[in-house]
Structures are given as structure tokens and as C-alpha cells.
Scaffold this motif. Structure first.
Motif, PDB file in Angstrom:
ATOM      1  N   GLU A  11      11.140  -6.966   6.506  1.00 17.70           N
ATOM      2  CA  GLU A  11      10.944  -8.410   6.272  1.00 17.70           C
ATOM      3  C   GLU A  11      10.454  -8.724   4.855  1.00 17.70           C
ATOM      4  O   GLU A  11      10.084  -9.858   4.567  1.00 17.70           O
ATOM      5  N   GLU A  12      10.480  -7.735   3.977  1.00 14.10           N
ATOM      6  CA  GLU A  12      10.076  -7.956   2.584  1.00 14.10           C
ATOM      7  C   GLU A  12      11.322  -8.146   1.723  1.00 14.10           C
ATOM      8  O   GLU A  12      12.331  -7.466   1.905  1.00 14.10           O
ATOM      9  N   ASP A  13      11.258  -9.107   0.790  1.00  8.82           N
ATOM     10  CA  ASP A  13      12.358  -9.332  -0.131  1.00  8.82           C
ATOM     11  C   ASP A  13      12.508  -8.151  -1.075  1.00  8.82           C
ATOM     12  O   ASP A  13      11.510  -7.556  -1.519  1.00  8.82           O
ATOM     13  N   VAL A  14      13.746  -7.818  -1.375  1.00  8.78           N
ATOM     14  CA  VAL A  14      14.079  -6.660  -2.196  1.00  8.78           C
ATOM     15  C   VAL A  14      14.804  -7.131  -3.453  1.00  8.78           C
ATOM     16  O   VAL A  14      15.718  -7.947  -3.388  1.00  8.78           O
ATOM     17  N   ARG A  15      14.388  -6.614  -4.583  1.00  6.02           N
ATOM     18  CA  ARG A  15      15.108  -6.883  -5.835  1.00  6.02           C
ATOM     19  C   ARG A  15      14.947  -5.672  -6.734  1.00  6.02           C
ATOM     20  O   ARG A  15      13.852  -5.384  -7.237  1.00  6.02           O
ATOM     21  N   LEU A  16      16.040  -4.976  -6.966  1.00  8.00           N
ATOM     22  CA  LEU A  16      15.986  -3.752  -7.761  1.00  8.00           C
ATOM     23  C   LEU A  16      17.398  -3.242  -8.029  1.00  8.00           C
ATOM     24  O   LEU A  16      18.340  -3.628  -7.341  1.00  8.00           O
ATOM     25  N   PRO A  17      17.555  -2.366  -9.041  1.00  6.48           N
ATOM     26  CA  PRO A  17      18.862  -1.724  -9.270  1.00  6.48           C
ATOM     27  C   PRO A  17      19.012  -0.540  -8.322  1.00  6.48           C
ATOM     28  O   PRO A  17      18.066   0.213  -8.075  1.00  6.48           O
ATOM     29  N   VAL A  18      20.196  -0.383  -7.753  1.00  2.00           N
ATOM     30  CA  VAL A  18      20.489   0.724  -6.838  1.00  2.00           C
ATOM     31  C   VAL A  18      21.906   1.228  -7.084  1.00  2.00           C
ATOM     32  O   VAL A  18      22.746   0.516  -7.637  1.00  2.00           O
ATOM     33  N   LEU A  19      22.142   2.443  -6.649  1.00  3.36           N
ATOM     34  CA  LEU A  19      23.482   3.025  -6.713  1.00  3.36           C
ATOM     35  C   LEU A  19      24.215   2.724  -5.410  1.00  3.36           C
ATOM     36  O   LEU A  19      23.630   2.813  -4.329  1.00  3.36           O
ATOM     37  N   ILE A  20      25.479   2.360  -5.508  1.00  7.64           N
ATOM     38  CA  ILE A  20      26.309   2.244  -4.313  1.00  7.64           C
ATOM     39  C   ILE A  20      26.778   3.653  -3.964  1.00  7.64           C
ATOM     40  O   ILE A  20      27.625   4.226  -4.645  1.00  7.64           O
ATOM     41  N   LYS A  21      26.190   4.204  -2.892  1.00  8.53           N
ATOM     42  CA  LYS A  21      26.528   5.566  -2.463  1.00  8.53           C
ATOM     43  C   LYS A  21      27.900   5.594  -1.801  1.00  8.53           C
ATOM     44  O   LYS A  21      28.681   6.521  -1.993  1.00  8.53           O
ATOM     45  N   SER A  22      28.190   4.576  -1.001  1.00  9.24           N
ATOM     46  CA  SER A  22      29.513   4.453  -0.387  1.00  9.24           C
ATOM     47  C   SER A  22      29.817   2.989  -0.160  1.00  9.24           C
ATOM     48  O   SER A  22      28.907   2.157  -0.032  1.00  9.24           O
ATOM     49  N   ALA A  23      31.108   2.646  -0.143  1.00  6.40           N
ATOM     50  CA  ALA A  23      31.548   1.262   0.056  1.00  6.40           C
ATOM     51  C   ALA A  23      32.873   1.286   0.803  1.00  6.40           C
ATOM     52  O   ALA A  23      33.896   1.677   0.247  1.00  6.40           O
ATOM     53  N   GLU A  24      32.851   0.879   2.071  1.00  7.58           N
ATOM     54  CA  GLU A  24      34.055   0.882   2.897  1.00  7.58           C
ATOM     55  C   GLU A  24      34.457  -0.550   3.225  1.00  7.58           C
ATOM     56  O   GLU A  24      33.655  -1.318   3.752  1.00  7.58           O
ATOM     57  N   VAL A  25      35.684  -0.897   2.902  1.00 10.83           N
ATOM     58  CA  VAL A  25      36.197  -2.247   3.165  1.00 10.83           C
ATOM     59  C   VAL A  25      36.643  -2.327   4.626  1.00 10.83           C
ATOM     60  O   VAL A  25      37.442  -1.504   5.085  1.00 10.83           O
ATOM     61  N   ARG A  26      36.101  -3.317   5.330  1.00  8.75           N
ATOM     62  CA  ARG A  26      36.441  -3.500   6.739  1.00  8.75           C
ATOM     63  C   ARG A  26      36.788  -4.970   6.987  1.00  8.75           C
ATOM     64  O   ARG A  26      36.583  -5.819   6.119  1.00  8.75           O
ATOM     65  N   VAL A  27      37.304  -5.246   8.193  1.00  5.57           N
ATOM     66  CA  VAL A  27      37.678  -6.610   8.560  1.00  5.57           C
ATOM     67  C   VAL A  27      36.797  -7.078   9.710  1.00  5.57           C
ATOM     68  O   VAL A  27      36.688  -6.403  10.745  1.00  5.57           O
ATOM     69  N   ALA A  28      36.151  -8.231   9.527  1.00  2.00           N
ATOM     70  CA  ALA A  28      35.272  -8.794  10.551  1.00  2.00           C
ATOM     71  C   ALA A  28      36.081  -9.463  11.656  1.00  2.00           C
ATOM     72  O   ALA A  28      37.302  -9.632  11.543  1.00  2.00           O
TER      73      ALA A  28
END
Length: 322
Positions: A11-28
Motif C-alpha cells: 500500500e506504499e507508493d513506489v517511484r524508482l528506476p527498475v529493469l524490466i526483467k520480462s515483458a509478455e504481451v497478452r490479451v485481456a
């Protein structure tokens, strides 16, 4: 010091630089595309979903990119995730070198190499020793830099060598207690058992499976390497000692449904399987304990039959495994 992913609470707001470890395109369900992501820094990794992704979003928010992330840490079905507010590619000033966001083994590569060599020295069977030395030399750079898995256990840079050494340390104690074990065979099998992951996986940054990794898998890949090395070294691949070595490696997953072409039929093969399971399980649980407070349950661990584990309130500490 700047906050890392796991410095934030639910429940804490997050703001920081991160690496995208994986990214899978899906359909909702509504027919729109979204990106199922795993964000990473050197404190760990958390999932998040980027909804209503445009073609431009899909093109730029790819695995291996560093992004400036704004969102909130939440729990979904007992597991932490990031509810994404906004996201953009990080600038050089903010820090966009993927290597700085990668989790790493707790031991330096040169120290691990020195210790590994001490174990190889104790492999007294000449054929096994020559095979091990050749294959470690052939895959040396990847062996000391690759993770042991895409996710689950030892999924950090150097994790493959660290996992291998952990098993060898366990094997040293087991062989000291049980004289019936062939120490040379157990050591050789332990060193080679996951070496095929240097072919199966893509590397330490945004790790994925290669084509051969997907189609063949690391167990068969390393068996092929053993056979090729034997031919190059003019070692009879049909000699009993080579059949024993190949069996120990081929059987290390224990069950056919877990990927082993054969089940263990040697004492050393069964022991290697159990040591491999124990080391992987301890690493998964220890990592999970790092991210929960005493008196709470961990997230569900896929590699542990989707179970959660309770962290006792007795003050027990769990050193960061990476």
C-alpha cells in the motif's frame, strides 16, 4: 540511500528506476492488449501489469530496458505486485545501465572458480576429470556469470556457479559420512548437472530461454556436450565409467515428469537429485523470507508446489542469499 523495490511496503507508493526483467504481451478479456511484466533491481523482482498497451508501449517497454516506474505496491492473491500509475524509459542521468539492476551471487567469480578447481582436483577418475575440465573451460565465462534458472531458485547473475558450489559443499559432507558413495562420480555429476544451462538460457540480464533451451532443454544439451567432449578427447563413450557419469547427469531431476530422461538407478544419481532439490528449495525459501516480516507468511512459491511459508517470530535471521 535510494530506495529499492523491496524497501517499499504494501500500500506504499513506489517511484524508482527498475529493469524490466520480462515483458509478455497478452490479451485481456475486453480484447485489449496488456503487458505482463516483471520488474527487477538488486533487491529482488516483482510483477506488474501494464494495461491497455499501445503498439508504441509494446515496442519500447521490452525486457532489458530500464524504466522510471511510478505506482503502488499491492498484494494480489497473496503475492506482491506493482499497480502501475505511469512508466517511461529512464534517462542516462537517472541510471539506465541494466547491469546495475541485476541481482548477483554473494561470492565473487574468482573465489568461486578457485574453490571449484579444488573440487575438480579431487575427481580421481581420469576420464571424468578430463571431461569436466574441458567442459568447464569451454563454457567458463557463461558458467560463472549465468543464473541457474530464469526464475525460482538462484535466478541471479553467478547463480549457476553458486548453486553448483553449494551442491559440492553438501556432497563433501555427505561423502565424508557415507563411505559407500563414489566421491569422484558425485563431484563430476554435480559440476556438470546444470552446465547445459549455459546453452539453455540467454544470459544474466532479462534471462530467457534460447531456442535450443525451449526445444531440447539443459539436461539433453549437456549430455550432448559430454558425448562430443569424449569424442574430442578420444574417450570411449560406451565405457562403463562414461555411462555412469551420463546417467548421474541425465537423472538429476529425479522424475520423468520433471524432465529427467531416466529415473536415478545409481546411489550417486539419487544423492545428486536430493542435494539438488535441497539446495534449490532452501534458496527459494530463504529468498522469500527476506521479503516478509517475522510472524508473516511468504508469497506463494511456484517452485515449492505453490505453498506459502511462515517466518517465525523467534528472531531467526535469513542472510540475503544474493
Amino acid at each position: 540511500m535510494a530506495k529499492r523495490l523491496f524497501d517499499y511496503h504494501n500500500e506504499e507508493d513506489v517511484r524508482l528506476p527498475v529493469l524490466i526483467k520480462s515483458a509478455e504481451v497478452r490479451v485481456a478479456k475486453n480484447g485489449k492488449k496488456f503487458i505482463a511484466m516483471i520488474f527487477q533491481d538488486n533487491s529482488g523482482h516483482i510483477s506488474g501489469k501494464f494495461w491497455d498497451a499501445t503498439a508504441n508501449d509494446i515496442a519500447q517497454f521490452k525486457a532489458g530496458e530500464v524504466v522510471q516506474l511510478s505506482g503502488k505496491r499491492e498484494l494480489y492473491q497473496g503475492n506482491p505486485q506493482i499497480k502501475i500509475y505511469s512508466m517511461r524509459l529512464a534517462t542516462q542521468e537517472e541510471g539506465n545501465d541494466p547491469r546495475t539492476f541485476v541481482e548477483r551471487a554473494p561470492e565473487a567469480p574468482n573465489a568461486m572458480e578457485e574453490e571449484l578447481n579444488s573440487f575438480i582436483f579431487e575427481i580421481t577418475n581420469a576420464n571424468w576429470n578430463r571431461i569436466v575440465r574441458k567442459l568447464i573451460n569451454d563454457h567458463k565465462k557463461a558458467f560463472f556469470s549465468y543464473p541457474a534458472a530464469k526464475s525460482n531458485h538462484h535466478a541471479f547473475a553467478g547463480g549457476l556457479a553458486f548453486h553448483t558450489l553449494s551442491i559440492l559443499r553438501l556432497a563433501k559432507n555427505v561423502t565424508a559420512q557415507y563411505s559407500s558413495l563414489n566421491k569422484s562420480l558425485l563431484y563430476a555429476g554435480a559440476i556438470l548437472h546444470d552446465l547445459g544451462k549455459t546453452i539453455e538460457l540467454s544470459g544474466p540480464i532479462s534471462t530467457d530461454y534460447t531456442v535450443s533451451g525451449n526445444l531440447i532443454g539443459h539436461i539433453v544439451l549437456i549430455d550432448e556436450q559430454i558425448v562430443l567432449a569424449a569424442h574430442q578427447l578420444k574417450i570411449d563413450i560406451n565405457a562403463e565409467d562414461m555411462l555412469l557419469l551420463r546417467h548421474v547427469v541425465l537423472a538429476h531431476h529425479g522424475l520423468l515428469e520433471y524432465g529427467s530422461p531416466v529415473r536415478p538407478q545409481l546411489l550417486e544419481a539419487q544423492v545428486l537429485h536430493e542435494l539438488d532439490e535441497m539446495d534449490a528449495s532452501i534458496n527459494m525459501m530463504t529468498t522469500a523470507y527476506q521479503h516478509v516480516d517475522p510472524g508473516a507468511f511468504t508469497e506463494r512459491l511456484f517452485g515449492m508446489d505453490n505453498r506459502r511459508f511462515y517466518r517465525p517470530t523467534n528472531g531467526q535471521t535469513f542472510p540475503d542469499p544474493h
